[in-house]
Design a protein around this motif. Structure first.
Motif, PDB file in Angstrom:
ATOM      1  N   ARG A  58      -3.787  10.313  -3.420  1.00  0.00           N
ATOM      2  CA  ARG A  58      -4.326   9.546  -2.299  1.00  0.00           C
ATOM      3  C   ARG A  58      -4.099  10.219  -0.954  1.00  0.00           C
ATOM      4  O   ARG A  58      -3.050  10.804  -0.697  1.00  0.00           O
ATOM      5  N   THR A  59      -5.090  10.085  -0.095  1.00  0.00           N
ATOM      6  CA  THR A  59      -4.941  10.354   1.334  1.00  0.00           C
ATOM      7  C   THR A  59      -5.308   9.064   2.051  1.00  0.00           C
ATOM      8  O   THR A  59      -6.410   8.534   1.861  1.00  0.00           O
ATOM      9  N   ILE A  60      -4.389   8.534   2.840  1.00  0.00           N
ATOM     10  CA  ILE A  60      -4.662   7.277   3.530  1.00  0.00           C
ATOM     11  C   ILE A  60      -4.392   7.456   5.021  1.00  0.00           C
ATOM     12  O   ILE A  60      -3.513   8.221   5.428  1.00  0.00           O
ATOM     13  N   LYS A  87      -8.573   4.199   3.061  1.00  0.00           N
ATOM     14  CA  LYS A  87      -8.552   5.252   2.059  1.00  0.00           C
ATOM     15  C   LYS A  87      -9.487   6.388   2.463  1.00  0.00           C
ATOM     16  O   LYS A  87     -10.605   6.156   2.919  1.00  0.00           O
ATOM     17  N   THR A  94       0.837  -1.213   0.000  1.00  0.00           N
ATOM     18  CA  THR A  94       0.000   0.000   0.000  1.00  0.00           C
ATOM     19  C   THR A  94       0.865   1.253   0.000  1.00  0.00           C
ATOM     20  O   THR A  94       0.475   2.291  -0.511  1.00  0.00           O
ATOM     21  N   THR A 109       0.858  11.180  -5.798  1.00  0.00           N
ATOM     22  CA  THR A 109      -0.463  10.577  -5.988  1.00  0.00           C
ATOM     23  C   THR A 109      -1.503  11.558  -5.462  1.00  0.00           C
ATOM     24  O   THR A 109      -1.179  12.577  -4.855  1.00  0.00           O
ATOM     25  N   SER A 140      -9.753  11.849  -1.737  1.00  0.00           N
ATOM     26  CA  SER A 140      -8.533  12.143  -2.496  1.00  0.00           C
ATOM     27  C   SER A 140      -8.350  13.636  -2.713  1.00  0.00           C
ATOM     28  O   SER A 140      -9.296  14.432  -2.643  1.00  0.00           O
TER      29      SER A 140
END
Length: 601
Positions: free
Chosen positions: A510-512, A523, A486, A508, A526
């Protein structure tokens, strides 16, 4: 003559038919009251129809009883009951000077009075005695305008004597808001123990906890024989969690008053064991109710604020600027500038002090990798140096935990990618080497939680992404690593919020969120663009990101001046405006301040 008259030949309206419309005009004479007062005052001045003389200091003022009765409950009781004054032609008012009495009578007949510092107190006393409430409050309002840190405690005592709630409330508000200045006044040392305790317990007290301690020590030393025994009760009102450890252990712990109290020394020992054990578990084996003292919340006057420092400005030059976001004005303001231009320094906050560590010094003649550490406090808005790192480095990561700052990796002076780790002890202003990372990585996301430092991803010396989490156990000074598909972030910030680590972007959208206990990623909403080289911090339980670089629709990289906020409860990003300029590779940090002293610098 004034009504509607029917003629002899005009028949009255039928009772069966509709009634005629009646027009009504309500007239209000807006000048009638003032005109009436003016006429009454003229009559008084000419002694026409006056029926009582008010006397003071062998002087007399002619008045109308009905006017006095209508204006004051005091005179109503005097003249409308079986008091002897109701039958007297002259009434003596003791305790009121003639000049003040004349001012009050002029006020009764005109509604006007001129208040100055020379007459406000006797006028207020007379207004209280004669029960002129609005005049009393007018005097209170005048005194409230004169309030300052130098006189607010005296005004509180005056308000108690006068039984004036509005003046007392305002004076106390000024005292609490300016307690740093008030603590320097001699009036503070005259407070009773109960009064002083009341201030120390108040969440609105606007002062650093270090100042609170210094103030209570000064209060005790003002009368040590009778006050020395109060040290333990007063000391428990200092919110030790928000005292800088250096000040706590080097100054407070060594103070003779503290050392003379068994209870105070037990409290200090509990804090010492808590911090030096690198353990967030509260100390239990003590006779002191330490848990209650330690978890006391910050005072309401402490404000968290966002500071942006350094970085590359408009992709033209390395910035020396430090900016602070003024939430009230919703605009950015400038702090003192960094002493030098630094390329890829690291930025961290600890105990409300901003640290700028290492980096490459950029000037017109040379490039030099630095080991210097600069600090900035909002109290002084000045930059200072602390002990330099043992090893110069740039492009490193820094993270704070308890009273430590950890510096990880980066490039050394010879350009090699480093795996070494150094720790700064803010209590003793000392550096020491710690266990090195298992794998040297560049631009990872780093965060500290539950006695551990988590290093997510990054890239290796060949600029290949590293899909791995490296975990450092602070108390044990040991590392272990976990492979994780991940993780694929490079140049992404990480922050801790609600016991989770959030990693935002990193080439990216993405915010995780990473749950360290469950070893599980979730997740989140975004970002709008693929973002990197930005910075993030937590403010008021939300995540703020500033600047950075992003990949546009044509796969080209552009600099950004965006200022965005993530709400984990709503799982949504909100645009908060813009930075004053485009910026990346900078620091975004949350600092706590008590006053806006930085705005005056």
């Amino acid at each position: 003559m004034y009504g509607c008259l029917l003629s002899d030949t005009q028949s009255p309206p039928s009772m069966d038919g509709p009634l005629p419309a009646v027009e009504i005009f309500h007239f209000q004479d807006k000048v009638h009251s003032s005109s009436l007062l003016l006429q009454l005052n003229t009559l008084r001045q000419r002694s026409i129809l006056t029926d009582v003389l008010l006397c003071s200091e062998n002087a007399e003022i002619s008045c109308h009883r009905n006017v006095l009765v209508s204006s004051s409950p005091y005179f109503k009781a005097m003249f409308c009951n079986n008091f002897i004054e109701s039958q007297q032609a002259k009434v003596s008012l003791k305790g009121i000077s003639f000049s003040i009495l004349r001012n009050i009578v002029d006020y009764v007949y005109t509604g006007l009075v001129t208040i100055s510092m020379e007459i406000v107190l006797p006028l207020m006393q007379a207004a209280s005695m004669l029960q002129y409430g609005r005049l009393f409050e007018a005097c209170s309002s005048f005194l409230q305008e004169q309030l300052s840190p130098d006189n607010c405690l005296s005004m509180i005592r005056l308000s108690d004597i006068m039984n004036c709630t509005s003046l007392r409330d305002k004076a106390k508000e000024v005292a609490l808001k300016n307690f740093s200045d008030v603590s320097l006044s001699e009036d503070l040392c005259e407070l009773s123990l109960a009064e002083l305790m009341g201030y120390l317990e108040d969440d609105s007290l606007c002062a650093e906890e270090e100042q609170v301690f210094e103030m209570l020590v000064a209060w005790i030393h003002h009368n040590p024989l009778s006050r020395r025994g109060a040290i333990s009760d007063l000391f428990k009102k200092v919110r030790l969690r928000y005292v800088h450890p250096t000040y706590l252990f080097q100054f407070i712990a060594n103070d003779p008053l503290i050392q003379s109290s068994t209870l105070c020394t037990e409290i200090i020992d509990s804090v010492r064991r808590l911090l030096f054990s690198v353990n967030t578990t509260l100390i239990k084996d003590t006779t002191v109710d330490f848990k209650t003292l330690w978890v006391t919340p910050r005072r309401y006057t402490y404000n968290d604020t966002l500071v942006v420092v350094g970085g590359r400005k408009n992709n033209v030059q390395t910035s020396r600027e430090a900016l602070i976001f003024d939430e009230k004005a919703q605009k950015w303001q400038r702090l003192a500038m960094l002493p030098v231009r630094l390329y890829k320094a690291s930025y961290v906050s600890l105990h409300s002090v901003l640290y700028v560590i290492g980096g490459m010094v950029m000037n017109s003649k040379s490039r030099e990798v630095s080991k210097t550490v600069y600090t900035l406090s909002l109290k002084t808005n000045q930059w200072w140096r602390v002990t330099a790192m043992p090893e110069p480095r740039f492009a490193q990561q820094s993270v704070s935990y308890l009273h430590f700052i950890f510096v990880l990796g980066g490039f050394g002076a010879d350009g090699r990618l480093l795996a070494s780790v150094e720790r700064y002890n803010s209590m003793f202003n000392q550096w020491e080497s710690m266990a090195a990372m298992p794998e040297a990585v560049l631009h990872p996301a780093v965060a500290a939680l539950n006695q551990r430092i988590y290093v997510f991803g990054g890239e290796d010396a060949m600029q290949s992404p590293v899909r791995m989490i490296q975990v450092y156990h602070i108390a044990r000074n040991t590392w272990f690593r976990m492979e994780n598909r991940t993780v694929k972030n490079v140049s992404a910030p990480a922050v801790v919020l609600d016991k989770k680590i959030y990693i935002i972007g990193g080439y990216t959208r993405r915010t995780i969120a990473y749950d360290t206990e469950a070893n599980h990623f979730t997740k989140c909403a975004s970002l709008k663009e693929r973002r990197m080289h930005h910075s993030a911090t937590v403010l008021n339980n939300q995540i703020y990101i500033t600047g950075g670089r992003y990949v546009n629709g044509h796969d080209a990289i552009e600099d950004s001046d965006t200022f965005e906020c993530y709400d984990p409860k709503a799982d949504a990003w909100t645009d908060k405006g813009n930075l004053p300029h485009k910026l990346f590779d900078h620091g975004s940090l949350t600092l706590t301040c008590v006053s806006r002293s930085w705005a005056k610098s």
